[in-house]
Enzyme design. Structure first.
Site, PDB file in Angstrom:
ATOM      1  N   ARG A 108      15.042  -3.487  -6.513  1.00  0.00           N
ATOM      2  CA  ARG A 108      13.462  -3.674  -6.526  1.00  0.00           C
ATOM      3  C   ARG A 108      13.356  -3.670  -8.161  1.00  0.00           C
ATOM      4  O   ARG A 108      14.054  -3.276  -9.087  1.00  0.00           O
ATOM      5  CB  ARG A 108      12.769  -2.370  -6.113  1.00  0.00           C
ATOM      6  CG  ARG A 108      12.944  -2.152  -4.900  1.00  0.00           C
ATOM      7  CD  ARG A 108      12.318  -3.277  -3.836  1.00  0.00           C
ATOM      8  NE  ARG A 108      10.746  -3.246  -3.919  1.00  0.00           N
ATOM      9  CZ  ARG A 108       9.999  -2.289  -3.382  1.00  0.00           C
ATOM     10  NH1 ARG A 108      10.461  -1.320  -2.636  1.00  0.00           N
ATOM     11  NH2 ARG A 108       8.560  -2.415  -3.490  1.00  0.00           N
ATOM     12  N   PRO A 149       0.802  -1.081  -0.050  1.00  0.00           N
ATOM     13  CA  PRO A 149      -0.203  -0.190   0.225  1.00  0.00           C
ATOM     14  C   PRO A 149       0.813   1.192  -0.020  1.00  0.00           C
ATOM     15  O   PRO A 149       1.877   1.235   0.807  1.00  0.00           O
ATOM     16  CB  PRO A 149      -0.967  -0.123   1.401  1.00  0.00           C
ATOM     17  CG  PRO A 149      -0.694  -1.537   1.661  1.00  0.00           C
ATOM     18  CD  PRO A 149       0.548  -2.143   1.119  1.00  0.00           C
ATOM     19  N   GLU A 150       0.660   2.147  -0.996  1.00  0.00           N
ATOM     20  CA  GLU A 150       1.354   3.457  -1.094  1.00  0.00           C
ATOM     21  C   GLU A 150       0.468   4.345  -0.524  1.00  0.00           C
ATOM     22  O   GLU A 150      -0.772   4.112  -0.223  1.00  0.00           O
ATOM     23  CB  GLU A 150       1.680   3.727  -2.474  1.00  0.00           C
ATOM     24  CG  GLU A 150       2.868   2.553  -2.933  1.00  0.00           C
ATOM     25  CD  GLU A 150       3.113   2.650  -4.323  1.00  0.00           C
ATOM     26  OE1 GLU A 150       3.351   3.844  -4.869  1.00  0.00           O
ATOM     27  OE2 GLU A 150       3.674   1.743  -5.042  1.00  0.00           O
ATOM     28  N   LYS A 208       3.036   6.449   4.226  1.00  0.00           N
ATOM     29  CA  LYS A 208       2.296   5.219   4.282  1.00  0.00           C
ATOM     30  C   LYS A 208       1.780   4.816   5.519  1.00  0.00           C
ATOM     31  O   LYS A 208       1.561   3.728   5.657  1.00  0.00           O
ATOM     32  CB  LYS A 208       3.250   4.020   3.550  1.00  0.00           C
ATOM     33  CG  LYS A 208       3.646   4.445   2.219  1.00  0.00           C
ATOM     34  CD  LYS A 208       4.676   3.502   1.702  1.00  0.00           C
ATOM     35  CE  LYS A 208       5.587   3.849   0.711  1.00  0.00           C
ATOM     36  NZ  LYS A 208       6.381   2.731   0.094  1.00  0.00           N
TER      37      LYS A 208
END
Ligand code: ZN
Length: 270
Positions: free
Chosen positions: A260, A2-3, A59
């Protein structure tokens, strides 16, 4: 993960359920969820505390209490649940918060997220270090230009650095860079002023569109399996390696950047 848009959608859906409610007790099923706080300390701190506000910083989600705050970080797939009465045992819940009406549950099957009480959230290291929030008025084009101009790092890593810009993660930074037609590997301080303005616009519109998507439908805390609606309708590059670019027909590439996966179109992102 979740951002800011996802967490903001949770904040908005949670407000009417918990605002003004009092925490009667909490029960910690998996103590890893409250680390480094002990379940006993968390329970003691929360008991009798009234929830006065639900807010977000980056966040993080915060329940402001009559004394201190309850701070959540959801990491990859932590989520909040809502029960009108205690649920069946097969529902995964790490911490129950029993309110004077209803039960708030925190669940994270991977046990990476956290739920902690803090007397002063400004002293929580992760919160104190946050940079300008992506949804805040302070996140202006010139603020972004300043952030970029001081860094030799690839622009994508800078966008994901919570100490610089709070709330962006891997997905929406990839998306914003695609909309701005910028290569994620570009060295931040070499991004030209016009490109930086374009990037700012792209970040703001990407985050707004994502929030819109996350609010329709709103998170359904009563469904233990709820998750955000399918975001694929707004994603243009994230997770789409090998697919044709919607803008130029080039092939979306996946590269590793800062450990990433990063997705971009090498033909139109320069
Ligand atoms: Zn392209």
């Amino acid at each position: 993960m979740p951002e800011a848009p996802e967490v903001e959608a949770v904040v908005r859906a949670l407000r009417p359920l918990v605002n003004g409610r009092t925490i009667r007790a909490c029960r910690v099923i998996h103590p890893v969820a409250t680390k480094p706080q002990s379940p006993g300390d968390l329970g003691k701190a929360l008991r009798g505390n009234r929830i006065s506000e639900v807010t977000r910083r980056g966040k993080y989600l915060l329940l402001k209490l009559s004394r201190g705050s309850l701070v959540f970080h959801f990491k990859f797939d932590g989520q909040l649940l809502w029960f009108d009465r205690p649920p069946a045992r097969d529902v995964h819940v790490d911490v129950f918060f029993f309110l004077d009406r209803g039960i708030l549950g925190y669940a994270d099957p991977r046990h990476l997220g956290r739920a902690n009480w803090a007397v002063d959230p400004d002293k929580v290291p992760g919160l104190r270090a946050l940079g300008v929030d992506v949804f805040s008025r302070g996140f202006t084009a010139s603020a972004l230009t300043n952030i970029l101009s001081g860094s030799r790092h690839p622009v994508k890593l800078l966008l994901m650095d919570q100490k610089k810009i709070a709330g962006l993660g891997n997905i929406y930074s990839s998306e914003a860079l695609w909309h701005a037609r910028l290569d994620p590997r570009r060295i931040a301080r070499r991004v030209k002023p016009a490109e930086s303005r374009r990037l700012h616009k792209a970040i703001v519109s990407t985050a707004r569109r994502a929030l819109e998507c996350c609010c329709h439908p709103a998170p359904d805390f009563r469904n233990p399996d709820w998750w955000f609606a399918d975001l694929s309708r707004i994603l243009r590059v994230y997770g789409q390696d090998g697919q044709p670019c919607r803008r130029c027909g080039g092939r979306i590439n996946r590269i590793q950047l800062g450990g990433r996966s990063s997705y971009f179109c090498p033909r139109c992102q320069r």
